[in-house]
Design an enzyme around this catalytic site. Structure first.
Site, PDB file in Angstrom:
ATOM      1  NE  ARG A  64      -4.142   1.843   2.328  1.00 28.79           N
ATOM      2  CZ  ARG A  64      -4.330   2.685   3.350  1.00 28.79           C
ATOM      3  NH1 ARG A  64      -3.559   2.756   4.310  1.00 28.79           N
ATOM      4  NH2 ARG A  64      -5.216   3.849   3.222  1.00 28.79           N
ATOM      5  CG  HIS A  68      -1.405   5.415  -0.190  1.00 27.63           C
ATOM      6  ND1 HIS A  68      -1.973   5.716   0.865  1.00 27.63           N
ATOM      7  CD2 HIS A  68      -2.370   4.742  -0.895  1.00 27.63           C
ATOM      8  CE1 HIS A  68      -3.362   5.252   0.735  1.00 27.63           C
ATOM      9  NE2 HIS A  68      -3.436   4.771  -0.378  1.00 27.63           N
ATOM     10  CG  ASP A  69       6.272   6.857  -3.614  1.00 26.30           C
ATOM     11  OD1 ASP A  69       6.320   7.997  -3.457  1.00 26.30           O
ATOM     12  OD2 ASP A  69       7.140   6.271  -3.854  1.00 26.30           O
ATOM     13  N   GLY A  74       4.031  10.932  -8.573  1.00 26.93           N
ATOM     14  CA  GLY A  74       4.906   9.843  -8.896  1.00 26.93           C
ATOM     15  C   GLY A  74       5.388   9.285  -8.066  1.00 26.93           C
ATOM     16  CB  SER A  78       6.833  12.271  -2.083  1.00 29.38           C
ATOM     17  OG  SER A  78       5.752  11.501  -2.644  1.00 29.38           O
ATOM     18  CG  ASN A  94      -1.050   8.654   3.294  1.00 24.66           C
ATOM     19  OD1 ASN A  94      -1.564   7.570   2.810  1.00 24.66           O
ATOM     20  ND2 ASN A  94      -0.411   9.540   2.575  1.00 24.66           N
ATOM     21  N   PRO A 163      -7.569   7.556  -4.074  1.00 26.46           N
ATOM     22  CG  PRO A 163      -7.787   5.488  -4.688  1.00 26.46           C
ATOM     23  CD  PRO A 163      -6.889   6.749  -4.655  1.00 26.46           C
ATOM     24  CG  HIS A 193      -8.236  -3.704  -0.958  1.00 20.02           C
ATOM     25  ND1 HIS A 193      -9.281  -2.782  -1.450  1.00 20.02           N
ATOM     26  CD2 HIS A 193      -7.063  -2.987  -0.708  1.00 20.02           C
ATOM     27  CE1 HIS A 193      -8.721  -1.731  -1.183  1.00 20.02           C
ATOM     28  NE2 HIS A 193      -7.388  -1.679  -0.946  1.00 20.02           N
ATOM     29  CG  ASP A 245      -9.597 -12.643   0.903  1.00 20.75           C
ATOM     30  OD1 ASP A 245     -10.676 -13.275   1.068  1.00 20.75           O
ATOM     31  OD2 ASP A 245      -8.569 -12.980   0.189  1.00 20.75           O
ATOM     32  CB  SER A 248      -7.233 -16.623   2.253  1.00 25.86           C
ATOM     33  OG  SER A 248      -7.486 -15.902   1.096  1.00 25.86           O
ATOM     34  CG  ASP A 253      -6.465 -15.962  -2.322  1.00 26.97           C
ATOM     35  OD1 ASP A 253      -7.023 -14.914  -2.287  1.00 26.97           O
ATOM     36  OD2 ASP A 253      -6.766 -16.893  -1.770  1.00 26.97           O
TER      37      ASP A 253
HETATM   38  C1  HEM Z   1      -9.411   1.471  -5.889  1.00 23.04           C
HETATM   39  C2  HEM Z   1      -9.221   2.365  -4.895  1.00 23.04           C
HETATM   40  C3  HEM Z   1      -8.902   2.135  -3.441  1.00 23.04           C
HETATM   41  C4  HEM Z   1      -9.325   2.264  -2.476  1.00 23.04           C
HETATM   42  C5  HEM Z   1     -10.579   3.558  -2.239  1.00 23.04           C
HETATM   43  C6  HEM Z   1      -8.511   1.871  -1.263  1.00 23.04           C
HETATM   44  C7  HEM Z   1      -8.763   2.066   0.130  1.00 23.04           C
HETATM   45  C8  HEM Z   1      -8.255   1.498   1.143  1.00 23.04           C
HETATM   46  C9  HEM Z   1      -8.624   1.594   2.456  1.00 23.04           C
HETATM   47  C10 HEM Z   1      -9.538   2.412   2.945  1.00 23.04           C
HETATM   48  C11 HEM Z   1      -7.693   0.609   3.150  1.00 23.04           C
HETATM   49  C12 HEM Z   1      -7.773   0.696   4.833  1.00 23.04           C
HETATM   50  C13 HEM Z   1      -6.944   1.536   5.331  1.00 23.04           C
HETATM   51  C14 HEM Z   1      -7.084   1.752   6.923  1.00 23.04           C
HETATM   52  O1  HEM Z   1      -7.770   1.051   7.662  1.00 23.04           O
HETATM   53  O2  HEM Z   1      -6.837   2.768   7.475  1.00 23.04           O
HETATM   54  C15 HEM Z   1      -7.048   0.127   2.420  1.00 23.04           C
HETATM   55  C16 HEM Z   1      -6.121  -0.861   2.710  1.00 23.04           C
HETATM   56  C17 HEM Z   1      -5.276  -1.500   1.792  1.00 23.04           C
HETATM   57  N1  HEM Z   1      -4.947  -1.055   0.414  1.00 23.04           N
HETATM   58 FE1  HEM Z   1      -6.317  -0.042  -0.624  1.00 23.04          FE
HETATM   59  N2  HEM Z   1      -7.527   1.095  -1.692  1.00 23.04           N
HETATM   60  C18 HEM Z   1      -7.544   1.265  -3.064  1.00 23.04           C
HETATM   61  C19 HEM Z   1      -6.630   0.534  -3.914  1.00 23.04           C
HETATM   62  C20 HEM Z   1      -5.480  -0.111  -3.590  1.00 23.04           C
HETATM   63  C21 HEM Z   1      -4.426  -0.287  -4.555  1.00 23.04           C
HETATM   64  C22 HEM Z   1      -4.401   0.016  -5.964  1.00 23.04           C
HETATM   65  C23 HEM Z   1      -3.600  -0.983  -3.699  1.00 23.04           C
HETATM   66  C24 HEM Z   1      -2.242  -1.605  -4.051  1.00 23.04           C
HETATM   67  C25 HEM Z   1      -1.914  -2.059  -5.444  1.00 23.04           C
HETATM   68  C26 HEM Z   1      -4.154  -1.427  -2.356  1.00 23.04           C
HETATM   69  C27 HEM Z   1      -3.434  -1.824  -1.417  1.00 23.04           C
HETATM   70  C28 HEM Z   1      -4.024  -1.954  -0.142  1.00 23.04           C
HETATM   71  C29 HEM Z   1      -3.503  -2.734   1.003  1.00 23.04           C
HETATM   72  C30 HEM Z   1      -2.467  -3.910   0.690  1.00 23.04           C
HETATM   73  C31 HEM Z   1      -4.128  -2.645   2.331  1.00 23.04           C
HETATM   74  C32 HEM Z   1      -4.102  -3.269   3.468  1.00 23.04           C
HETATM   75  C33 HEM Z   1      -3.011  -2.419   4.249  1.00 23.04           C
HETATM   76  C34 HEM Z   1      -2.613  -3.119   5.625  1.00 23.04           C
HETATM   77  O3  HEM Z   1      -3.376  -4.169   6.045  1.00 23.04           O
HETATM   78  O4  HEM Z   1      -1.580  -2.345   6.270  1.00 23.04           O
HETATM   79  N3  HEM Z   1      -5.144  -0.535  -2.217  1.00 23.04           N
HETATM   80  N4  HEM Z   1      -6.895   0.419   1.030  1.00 23.04           N
END
Ligand code: HEM
Ligand SMILES: *[C@@H]1O[C@H](CO)[C@@H](O)[C@H](O)[C@H]1NC(C)=O
Ligand SMILES: *[C@@H]1O[C@H](CO)[C@@H](O)[C@H](O)[C@H]1NC(C)=O
Ligand SMILES: *[C@@H]1O[C@H](CO)[C@@H](O)[C@H](O)[C@H]1NC(C)=O
Ligand SMILES: *[C@@H]1O[C@H](CO)[C@@H](O)[C@H](O)[C@H]1NC(C)=O
Ligand SMILES: *[C@@H]1O[C@H](CO)[C@@H](O)[C@H](O)[C@H]1NC(C)=O
Ligand SMILES: *[C@@H]1O[C@H](CO)[C@@H](O)[C@H](O)[C@H]1NC(C)=O
Ligand SMILES: *[C@@H]1O[C@H](CO)[C@@H](O)[C@H](O)[C@H]1NC(C)=O
Ligand SMILES: *[C@@H]1O[C@H](CO)[C@@H](O)[C@H](O)[C@H]1NC(C)=O
Length: 330
Positions: A64, A68-69, A74, A78, A94, A163, A193, A245, A248, A253
């Site tokens: 993540r 976010h970077d 880009g 940062s 963040n 997003p 996710h 998820d 798992s 997966d």
């Molecule tokens: C499509 C738009 C996306 C939205 C609205 C979104 C939103 C979120 C939110 C709200 C969380 C939980 C944050 C928290 O609990 O404070 C999260 C977690 C996460 N996001 Fe996204 N996300 C998006 C796309 C992505 C993308 C593109 C990636 C990576 C390629 C990603 C990877 C992750 C991962 C791996 C977590 C879990 C992080 C952790 O457990 O520390 N997300 N996301």
């Protein structure tokens, strides 16, 4: 950014050729550190492995961080910069949310011990994200390298371009489009996710009185709804976390997509990829393909990660190689 650099090329006719040469020379390459840091990938992988043994969720957190970077100015490291009221770390998507900075510091010092002053923090993040995915059972890919670190951490921009889980699907698609990513990328990258967790504060609006309807979000499957209502009661602690998820959470997966088919997406921004009017003509067919074809998801995810890693890199004489990922060089 892109628009202004192409228009300046247009207006400075002759300089055009010169710029093109620079652009070609400054493309990212897989062997960028071949002579300056030959053991780079092994060093990073070893540190990521250690971090995952300590806490499996760290893979999700590092992945993540790279996302976010890349979306904010880009992939230039940062998000790793400390300090400043308008820094990215304090931006809404963040603050109290992204994690893994200590692990990045550890990887960076291990890299510095072998090859001092040559590897950017942005590249370390890109490799760490790849290793996080592959060590979680997901695909691997060749990371392109040669990014340099930026000196501006822009929290205002982060609030605009990242997003939100409360965004409607058209907004999410346009935020990706603005970053040079298309619908395939939106859906495949959302599959990230399949690992990690989210805080109640980011989905509890779905559980009791969704959008003022007096009822929960009708797209949530009922057994998951009652589990989540217990985990995240009204006026409860918004920092409690649930797995993204349910099947798992530590395994990379395609279950994230299988979940969407049965109303088990956690965030609104997850479930709307399948259950919204706009989804019918956009993301839904892709969700269905990925839920049924794990190989296609893993392949598309890897390709989309490479695309995301290519967003607006600083190369050549732009940026710097930070010696401490948290501060710009003095
Ligand atoms: C499509 C738009 C996306 C939205 C609205 C979104 C939103 C979120 C939110 C709200 C969380 C939980 C944050 C928290 O609990 O404070 C999260 C977690 C996460 N996001 Fe996204 N996300 C998006 C796309 C992505 C993308 C593109 C990636 C990576 C390629 C990603 C990877 C992750 C991962 C791996 C977590 C879990 C992080 C952790 O457990 O520390 N997300 N996301
Ligand atoms: C790379 O690792 C090998 C052993 O795996 C070691 O012999 C060599 O000295 C290392 N090179 C650098 C530049 O750290
Ligand atoms: C940060 O981003 C905002 C929104 O794009 C922009 O107006 C501002 O000039 C940027 N600040 C810096 C320091 O680049
Ligand atoms: C998105 O871009 C990739 C190439 O980067 C392409 O293969 C794919 O078909 C595109 N998807 C859509 C929906 O345009
Ligand atoms: C749901 O929210 C709306 C507006 O936010 C409010 O008017 C309504 O009273 C709430 N309904 C319940 C059952 O709490
Ligand atoms: C989560 O915890 C942080 C401090 O650890 C606190 O500032 C914040 O208000 C909490 N957020 C929620 C939604 O409870
Ligand atoms: C995950 O899905 C698989 C196959 O669909 C199933 O066998 C397994 O029990 C599920 N695990 C959990 C924790 O739901
Ligand atoms: C979208 O598809 C669902 C079923 O998959 C259907 O109930 C709904 O009416 C469709 N919406 C539109 C706008 O086509
Ligand atoms: C799932 O994929 C298999 C081949 O991998 C195909 O035969 C089957 O029709 C697909 N099912 C659905 C529902 O798309």
């Amino acid at each position: 950014m892109k628009r202004s650099s192409s228009s300046s090329r247009y207006y400075f006719g002759l300089t055009n050729m010169f710029l093109l040469v620079l652009v070609v020379r400054s493309q990212l390459t897989s062997d960028f550190y071949k002579s300056t840091c030959p053991n780079l990938t092994q060093i990073v992988r070893k540190e990521v492995k250690k971090a995952l043994i300590n806490e499996m969720r760290m893979g999700a957190s590092l992945l993540r961080l790279h996302f976010h970077d890349c979306f904010v100015n880009g992939c230039d490291g940062s998000i790793l910069l400390d300090g400043g009221d308008d820094g990215e770390k304090l931006a809404l998507p963040n603050v109290n949310s992204v994690r893994g900075f200590d692990v990045v510091d550890t990887i960076k010092s291990s890299v510095e011990n072998s090859c001092s002053g040559v590897v950017s923090c942005a590249d370390i993040l890109a490799i760490a994200a790849r290793d996080s995915v592959s060590l979680s059972g997901g695909p691997s890919w060749t990371v392109l390298l040669g990014r340099r670190d930026g000196s501006i951490s822009n929290g205002t921009l982060a609030n605009i371009v990242l997003p939100s889980p409360f965004d409607p699907l058209d907004t999410i698609i346009s935020k990706f489009t603005n970053a040079g990513l298309n619908l395939t990328d939106v859906v495949s990258l959302s599959g990230a996710h399949t690992i990690g967790r989210s805080r109640c504060a980011l989905f509890s609006n779905r559980l009791f009185n969704f959008s003022g309807t007096g009822s929960p979000d009708i797209t949530i499957e009922t057994s998951m709804l009652s589990d989540l209502q217990n985990l995240c009661p009204q006026n409860g602690d918004g920092n409690v976390t649930a797995v993204l998820d349910r099947n798992s959470s530590d395994l990379f997966d395609n279950h994230y997509f299988k979940n969407l088919l049965i109303g088990k997406g956690l965030l609104s921004s997850d479930q709307i990829l399948f259950s919204s009017d706009l989804a019918n003509s956009t993301s839904k067919p892709l969700v269905q393909s990925y839920s049924n074809d794990s190989g296609l998801f893993l392949l598309d995810f890897a390709n989309s990660m490479i695309k995301m890693g290519n967003i607006n890199p600083k190369t050549g004489s732009n940026g710097e190689i930070r010696s401490n990922c948290r501060v710009i060089n003095s």
